[in-house]
Design a protein around this motif. Structure first.
Motif, PDB file in Angstrom:
ATOM      1  N   ALA A   1      42.588  67.779  23.744  1.00 38.56           N
ATOM      2  CA  ALA A   1      43.643  66.845  24.159  1.00 38.56           C
ATOM      3  C   ALA A   1      43.229  66.015  25.372  1.00 38.56           C
ATOM      4  N   SER A   2      41.987  65.561  25.361  1.00 39.27           N
ATOM      5  CA  SER A   2      41.485  64.759  26.462  1.00 39.27           C
ATOM      6  C   SER A   2      42.148  63.376  26.447  1.00 39.27           C
ATOM      7  N   PRO A   3      42.546  62.870  27.599  1.00 39.54           N
ATOM      8  CA  PRO A   3      43.107  61.525  27.652  1.00 39.54           C
ATOM      9  C   PRO A   3      42.071  60.445  27.330  1.00 39.54           C
ATOM     10  N   TYR A   4      40.794  60.858  27.260  1.00 39.57           N
ATOM     11  CA  TYR A   4      39.731  59.893  26.982  1.00 39.57           C
ATOM     12  C   TYR A   4      39.370  59.823  25.497  1.00 39.57           C
ATOM     13  N   ALA A   5      40.024  60.614  24.661  1.00 35.07           N
ATOM     14  CA  ALA A   5      39.704  60.610  23.231  1.00 35.07           C
ATOM     15  C   ALA A   5      39.922  59.230  22.625  1.00 35.07           C
ATOM     16  N   HIS A   6      41.019  58.579  22.989  1.00 33.28           N
ATOM     17  CA  HIS A   6      41.299  57.243  22.448  1.00 33.28           C
ATOM     18  C   HIS A   6      40.246  56.238  22.898  1.00 33.28           C
ATOM     19  N   ASP A   7      39.812  56.330  24.160  1.00 30.70           N
ATOM     20  CA  ASP A   7      38.789  55.416  24.665  1.00 30.70           C
ATOM     21  C   ASP A   7      37.491  55.567  23.877  1.00 30.70           C
ATOM     22  N   ALA A   8      37.091  56.814  23.635  1.00 35.04           N
ATOM     23  CA  ALA A   8      35.864  57.057  22.884  1.00 35.04           C
ATOM     24  C   ALA A   8      35.973  56.511  21.465  1.00 35.04           C
ATOM     25  N   GLU A   9      37.141  56.665  20.873  1.00 34.47           N
ATOM     26  CA  GLU A   9      37.366  56.156  19.517  1.00 34.47           C
ATOM     27  C   GLU A   9      37.360  54.628  19.500  1.00 34.47           C
ATOM     28  N   ARG A  10      37.868  54.029  20.553  1.00 27.00           N
ATOM     29  CA  ARG A  10      37.992  52.572  20.628  1.00 27.00           C
ATOM     30  C   ARG A  10      36.637  51.858  20.617  1.00 27.00           C
ATOM     31  N   ILE A  11      35.577  52.524  21.122  1.00 25.07           N
ATOM     32  CA  ILE A  11      34.275  51.859  21.182  1.00 25.07           C
ATOM     33  C   ILE A  11      33.324  52.351  20.091  1.00 25.07           C
ATOM     34  N   ALA A  12      33.862  53.004  19.056  1.00 27.48           N
ATOM     35  CA  ALA A  12      33.006  53.540  17.987  1.00 27.48           C
ATOM     36  C   ALA A  12      32.201  52.439  17.302  1.00 27.48           C
ATOM     37  N   LEU A  13      32.799  51.272  17.133  1.00 27.39           N
ATOM     38  CA  LEU A  13      32.081  50.176  16.489  1.00 27.39           C
ATOM     39  C   LEU A  13      30.901  49.725  17.357  1.00 27.39           C
ATOM     40  N   GLU A  14      31.112  49.622  18.673  1.00 27.62           N
ATOM     41  CA  GLU A  14      30.018  49.257  19.572  1.00 27.62           C
ATOM     42  C   GLU A  14      28.899  50.285  19.523  1.00 27.62           C
ATOM     43  N   VAL A  15      29.261  51.558  19.438  1.00 27.77           N
ATOM     44  CA  VAL A  15      28.252  52.616  19.350  1.00 27.77           C
ATOM     45  C   VAL A  15      27.397  52.436  18.100  1.00 27.77           C
ATOM     46  N   ALA A  16      28.052  52.155  16.975  1.00 26.60           N
ATOM     47  CA  ALA A  16      27.316  51.937  15.724  1.00 26.60           C
ATOM     48  C   ALA A  16      26.414  50.706  15.821  1.00 26.60           C
ATOM     49  N   THR A  17      26.875  49.686  16.524  1.00 25.18           N
ATOM     50  CA  THR A  17      26.076  48.470  16.693  1.00 25.18           C
ATOM     51  C   THR A  17      24.837  48.753  17.535  1.00 25.18           C
ATOM     52  N   ILE A  18      25.004  49.497  18.614  1.00 31.20           N
ATOM     53  CA  ILE A  18      23.852  49.874  19.444  1.00 31.20           C
ATOM     54  C   ILE A  18      22.829  50.629  18.606  1.00 31.20           C
ATOM     55  N   ARG A  19      23.314  51.516  17.744  1.00 34.34           N
ATOM     56  CA  ARG A  19      22.390  52.275  16.900  1.00 34.34           C
ATOM     57  C   ARG A  19      21.609  51.337  15.978  1.00 34.34           C
ATOM     58  N   SER A  20      22.278  50.351  15.404  1.00 35.26           N
ATOM     59  CA  SER A  20      21.613  49.439  14.473  1.00 35.26           C
ATOM     60  C   SER A  20      20.520  48.638  15.178  1.00 35.26           C
ATOM     61  N   TRP A  21      20.725  48.291  16.442  1.00 38.92           N
ATOM     62  CA  TRP A  21      19.691  47.588  17.207  1.00 38.92           C
ATOM     63  C   TRP A  21      18.567  48.548  17.588  1.00 38.92           C
TER      64      TRP A  21
END
Length: 324
Positions: A166-186
């Motif tokens: 129940a971390s208050p940061y769970a939503h933040d981590a989920e919010r940048i999932a697309l950016e994380v995938a983009t970094i991986r592709s580069w």
């Protein structure tokens, strides 16, 4: 530190027997702790090394970094003189804590945040070209973290772990999932090439200005880098990720001073973005109780999360539109 007694003993170990006049903690230090120490013999910067990454081989990494630091200084890169003991050691253990020290650059001031001016940009470009031209390879490759996509690949699991506690940061981590995938592709299309030892963290926070010169400090994470990757991340940092003119000026000077030419590309910034993501992952775990840490480290991790959650998506957007 318990000044002046601890400082007296520490400087004596470095061969500087003197009475301490004043000790003051230096701001802008996060990963480690730094003090300004004035004595009857001189003025010194004393750093307590805290291994913020929790790396089991950090001491061996540090020894490789110090070895390269000396190579770079001998080649003309401006940096404060390193203190060594009579046996040549640059790192001292005292009362279960680890220290190193440098001579203080008098009348120095920190490089301002924001975009650097042209004289700073060109001086740093020359220094970076000098470091890369040395072609120094570490005596041990195994002490450095191996760049991988592990953090990117494990991001969905991290989100799940944060949700589970129940971390208050769970939503933040989920919010940048697309950016994380983009970094991986580069990252997976990074260019091949010879990696050489370099500073690894050349930006405004690690620059001092004094007597019309730029001085590079904080060599503790010096490591092997692909020169084009470090040149690109340094150019973007000095430009505060906002000024194409500064990036162009930096790269033009770097190439003119002997840096190997390359074409700017998103893949050249993937390693830098991945390092930021690794750090964000660690901060999220500390702030959410998934990694044990001291109270002040938890508070610092929360500050880092707030900054990175704003910075990382912005940087990914800029890299995605790098050509324009």
């Amino acid at each position: 530190m318990d000044p002046p007694r601890t400082v007296d003993r520490l400087l004596a170990t470095f061969g500087v027997p003197a009475d301490v006049v004043a000790v003051a903690e230096v701001g802008r230090a996060w990963s480690n702790r730094v003090w300004s120490v004035r004595t009857t013999r001189g003025h010194y910067a004393v750093k307590e090394l805290l291994n913020p990454w929790g790396d089991p081989l950090w001491r061996e990494w540090l020894e490789e970094a110090i070895r390269f630091e000396q190579f770079a200084v001998d080649a003309g890169v401006r940096s404060p003189n390193l203190l060594r003991t009579g046996t040549g050691d640059a790192v001292v253990d005292l009362d279960g804590r680890t220290f190193r020290a440098h001579e203080w650059i008098e009348d120095s001031r920190p490089c301002p945040d924001g975009s650097a001016n042209a004289s700073i940009v060109r001086a740093v470009a020359r220094d970076l070209a000098t470091m890369h031209a040395l072609g120094v390879e570490p005596t041990r490759q195994d002490v450095f973290p191996v760049p991988t996509t592990a953090t990117c690949d494990g991001w969905p699991d991290l989100i799940g772990e944060l949700q589970q506690v129940a971390s208050p940061y769970a939503h933040d981590a989920e919010r940048i999932a697309l950016e994380v995938a983009t970094i991986r592709s580069w990252f997976v299309r990074r260019p091949d090439g010879r990696m050489v030892m370099s500073h690894g963290d050349v930006d405004q926070k690690n620059l001092l200005l004094a007597n019309g010169s730029t001085w590079l400090v904080d060599w503790d994470v010096a490591a092997p880098w692909l020169p084009a990757e470090e040149a690109m991340r340094t150019a973007m940092s000095l430009a505060n990720w906002t000024s194409p003119v500064i990036v162009d000026d930096f790269l033009a000077t770097y190439f003119r001073e002997g840096g190997e030419a390359f074409e700017p590309d998103a893949s050249l910034l993937a390693h830098d973005l991945r390092i930021s993501l690794d750090w964000l992952d660690r901060c999220l775990r500390i702030a959410s109780g998934l990694l044990p840490a001291e109270r002040h480290r938890v508070a610092e991790a929360r500050q880092q999360i707030d900054a990175e959650m704003h910075r990382l998506p912005n940087h990914v957007a800029i890299v995605g539109d790098l050509a324009r």
